[in-house]
Design an enzyme around this catalytic site. Structure first.
Site, short mmCIF file in Angstrom:
data_model
loop_
_atom_site.label_atom_id
_atom_site.label_comp_id
_atom_site.label_asym_id
_atom_site.label_seq_id
_atom_site.Cartn_x
_atom_site.Cartn_y
_atom_site.Cartn_z
CB CYS A 290 0.96 -7.87 0.97
SG CYS A 290 1.52 -8.40 -1.13
CG HIS A 458 5.37 -5.55 0.61
ND1 HIS A 458 4.45 -6.55 1.34
CD2 HIS A 458 4.50 -4.49 1.82
CE1 HIS A 458 3.99 -6.31 2.02
NE2 HIS A 458 4.11 -5.34 2.23
CG ASN A 478 4.08 -3.06 4.80
OD1 ASN A 478 3.36 -3.16 4.52
ND2 ASN A 478 5.40 -2.77 5.50
#
Length: 813
Positions: A290, A458, A478
């Protein structure tokens, strides 16, 4: 940002979107509608005066939503046949031959032309398609004619060849100096090139060459420094290129749905490297990278906003305009900043898919676009495969861009954090284009994550920073391209969104409810509460001068912990000429990593400690107290910022430190400065050394001079020095004991002058280590008495003598 240029982009993307929409090419239409909307958003941020701009943004995004069902129902265009792909490869061979031809690389050009001819003829015999046969034969004739024309001068007698007709082909020699990869946008000319990055701008030392050579091998594969010769890398082949290192290891999640490896032409009939660089188009899948995908997203957003080739400049092959291009032969080269220098990473274009034919790696929402998947593959190759242990954006952005990493912990006991000052700094620097930013969450329960729409540990890309009537906002993406914040100012918040605020932030909650693209606004206060770390990457072009030193710290040098002694730590002298008005000097310590396990379980806690000691060596960690102390973190990068306010010469000692030294480490220290400076390793003035192994045991553990009855029982050594000169004596004992020693003059040869003394001591007794350095000890005979502070403290010790003059040492007692 240039509002006019962004408006032009929006018009172009909208035109292409409508065109693709009418043609029924809905996937491409969706892509261009999104890009048109994004361009308008950035244009408004830059001060665009276009009328009805918000309505247009909404119109494009609503059309995206309407087309999603059409995209799902429409069957894909047929893929190209093997023979059509062979024609594409032949065209690419000829294109590459033209490039070599123009550069007068005759032999390379002839080889490429000849291979193109062979491929064309072979394919024309295999296919029954007359149109395709004619294209192949025509291309073969063109290539053959040019190859023959180039070959003629090579077959003439030597005496008749013009001195200018054919240039000799230079040997493919790799120098020791990496290409100045220029991660520094708009770098001033005075910047010291990485080609010559030791303290005086000279070539690499033998030690540095060995460091860079040793750390070229990462996870068993050698990644050599990127050099000028690599711009001539060959990319064209008659057959699809296959990486000699084979397929990348897959992650456990990938393995559960993996079907096969495919090439881009197996997925789309119109593969291309880049349609347009966009953070909107990047989508992460099941690879645990990520932070890397977030880093790609903000690099793409930066390139789009400021028209700087931050990310597209690292992919090869490139056309004459420096734009990366699709290679039908399947070979690519990516330039990544790894272990001190830009390095060359070669990959093929094979990508993993599941049983439905969906990619199992990150990709662009425009399925024909390759840059996201290929850059990720290059980075995953270096990291040991798609079974990536995870990273952080400091590491990933530095690898992608070479920009300067900084970490801001918002909930740390050892690092102060000011919400107001940090926001002001981020807001100003972000809009100037000085910095790339990501934000990462910390550990949280599954229930907390579900409640707030956040993913634990994250990374999120920061796409925008705004302030409106005292309210402060951050726009985040995201990398999953779905799952958004559910708190205040989310798309479902009916309380806080006002029409005025919606217009200012170009945000329509109703439209956002229809499409979850993973992009959302969050208040600065909420980000500070629910996120853990902000990662910054600074443009090195902010500094007009820089230099670096590559070195090694051997695990055998010094104790495991440097809590009591810095005598064996690497130390550097930094001398800065500060002008009127002050200046900033940043020092980046980067540890080289060569193994995936080391990357996954980083147990090396490194830091840089700064002392104001006029560039002299520091022996005790707290004496003198550090000018800037370091926080030991298990990240490969540690940034130290030195702020100077007083004009004149400032001299510092920089000390590399570890929490617990377990292994030999290789590292790079890079200095960035807005003013002139010199930077060098502090050399040892001593050429001779002797070590005495001793011990305090029984009666000889007599303690310090406070204990007169027993002190006289301590070990006594006598040393004889023939000439006046410098001397360094170091005593190392058990860390649980405070130790010290005394030097007593027995006799001197002649008048000792001002350097003579009766007694000298190492000073206060200290835990485990003490020293005495004499700039000029007169020639003569001296006794040295090492002791612990208290009697009966038994254990071994080392006495180290360092000098430039031979010393004779004997034990008297």
């Amino acid at each position: 940002m240039d509002a006019t240029a962004l408006e032009r982009d929006a018009v172009q993307f909208a035109r292409l979107a409508v065109q693709r929409d009418h043609e029924g090419r809905y996937s491409e239409a969706v892509f261009y509608y999104k890009e048109a909307a994004q361009a308008l958003i950035y244009a408004e941020m830059a001060g665009s005066s276009l009328e009805n701009i918000q309505e247009k943004i909404t119109e494009y995004l609503e059309r995206v939503q309407a087309l999603h069902s059409a995209v799902q129902s429409k069957s894909a265009d047929p893929l190209k046949s093997k023979h059509q792909l062979d024609l594409e490869r032949a065209h690419f061979l000829v294109t590459q031959a033209f490039d070599e031809d123009e550069k007068e690389n005759v032999e390379d050009a002839i080889e490429l032309y000849t291979e193109a001819v062979d491929l064309c003829l072979k394919t024309s015999y295999e296919t029954a398609d007359k149109v395709l046969q004619n294209k192949l034969k025509q291309l073969a004739r063109q290539a053959l004619d040019r190859a023959e024309a180039l070959s003629e001068p090579l077959t003439k007698p030597v005496g008749k060849i013009s001195s200018t007709s054919v240039k000799p082909k230079p040997p493919p020699v790799r120098a020791h100096f990496p290409l100045g990869a220029n991660p520094f946008l708009e770098r001033p000319q005075s910047f010291i090139s990485p080609q010559s990055c030791d303290a005086q701008g000279q070539r690499y030392t033998a030690e540095e060459i060995e460091v860079l050579r040793t750390t070229s091998k990462i996870n068993g594969i050698e990644y050599v420094p990127f050099m000028n010769v690599d711009l001539r890398e060959r990319f064209a082949y008659p057959m699809p290129f296959c990486d000699r290192w084979g397929k990348l290891p897959l992650s456990p999640k990938q393995k559960t749905t993996f079907s096969k490896w495919v090439r881009p032409e197996d997925l789309t009939n119109n593969p291309t490297m880049i349609y347009t660089v966009s953070s909107f188009s990047i989508k992460q899948t099941i690879v645990s990278d990520c932070s890397f995908v977030a880093s790609l997203a903000i690099s793409a957003a930066y390139e789009r906003r400021f028209n700087k080739k931050l990310i597209t400049g690292i992919i090869y092959p490139q056309n004459k305009d420096g734009e990366p291009e699709y290679n039908p032969c399947g070979k690519y080269m990516v330039k990544l900043h790894l272990n001190g220098v830009p390095r060359k990473v070669i990959i093929d274009d094979q990508l993993p898919v599941d049983h439905k034919g969906e990619l199992l790696c990150s990709y662009s929402n425009n399925k024909s676009e390759l840059w996201v998947s290929l850059i990720e593959k290059a980075y995953m190759k270096v990291m040991g495969g798609y079974d990536f242990p995870g990273s952080n954006s400091n590491i990933d952005l530095h690898a992608l861009t070479g920009w300067i990493p900084e970490r801001i912990a918002m909930h740390s006991d050892s690092q102060t954090f000011s919400k107001d000052n940090s926001f002001r700094m981020l807001y100003q620097r972000f809009h100037k284009g000085d910095v790339l930013i990501t934000a990462s969450t910390g550990m949280m329960t599954e229930a907390e994550g579900e409640k707030w729409g956040l993913v634990p540990t994250h990374a999120y890309a920061v796409l925008d920073i705004r302030e409106f009537k005292g309210l402060r906002f951050i726009q985040l993406k995201n990398p999953w391209s779905h799952l958004r914040w559910k708190g205040r100012y989310s798309e479902n918040d009916v309380k806080n969104w006002t029409p005025e605020l919606q217009k200012y932030l170009n945000f329509d909650p109703r439209t956002a409810q229809k499409i979850d693209n993973g992009i959302f606004w969050i208040s600065w206060d909420d980000l500070c509460q629910y996120y853990d770390v902000i990662y910054l990457s600074w443009n090195p072009g902010l500094f007009k001068e820089s230099t670096c030193i590559h070195s090694t710290w051997d695990a055998k040098q010094g104790p495991v912990k440097d809590a009591y002694s810095l005598a064996n730590n690497p130390q550097y002298k930094l001398e800065v000429q500060c002008p009127q008005g002050g200046a900033a000097v940043w020092v980046l310590l980067s540890r080289h990593i060569t193994d995936k396990d080391d990357f996954a379980n980083n147990r090396e806690f490194i830091t840089m400690v700064v002392y104001k000691t006029d560039g002299k060596k520091v022996y005790y960690p707290a004496d003198p107290p550090p000018y800037i102390d370091g926080i030991r973190i298990n990240s490969p990068h540690y940034l130290t910022k030195i702020k100077l306010t007083t004009p004149g010469t400032h001299t510092f000692t920089l000390v590399v430190s570890q929490y617990e030294k377990q292994n030999t480490i290789h590292y790079t220290v890079r200095v960035y400065s807005a003013c002139s400076f010199t930077f060098s390793k502090i050399p040892s003035p001593y050429t001779l050394s002797k070590r005495i192994n001793g011990k305090w045991s029984g009666q000889s553990a007599g303690g310090c001079g406070n204990f007169q009855e027993t002190h006289k029982n301590n070990p006594i050594y006598q040393f004889h020095i023939e000439k006046t000169g410098p001397l360094l004596i170091e005593l190392r004992g058990p860390r649980q004991y405070s130790v010290g020693f005394e030097v007593v003059t027995v006799s001197t040869l002649g008048d000792p002058g001002p350097h003579g003394f009766l007694r000298k001591s190492s000073g206060d007794y200290r835990c485990g280590f003490c020293y005495l350095e004499l700039e000029n000890i007169p020639s003569g005979i001296f006794n040295i008495i090492p002791s612990t502070f208290l009697p009966k403290q038994e254990g071994p010790f080392f006495l180290d003598f360092n000098s430039i003059i031979p010393i004779k040492i004997t034990q008297l007692q």
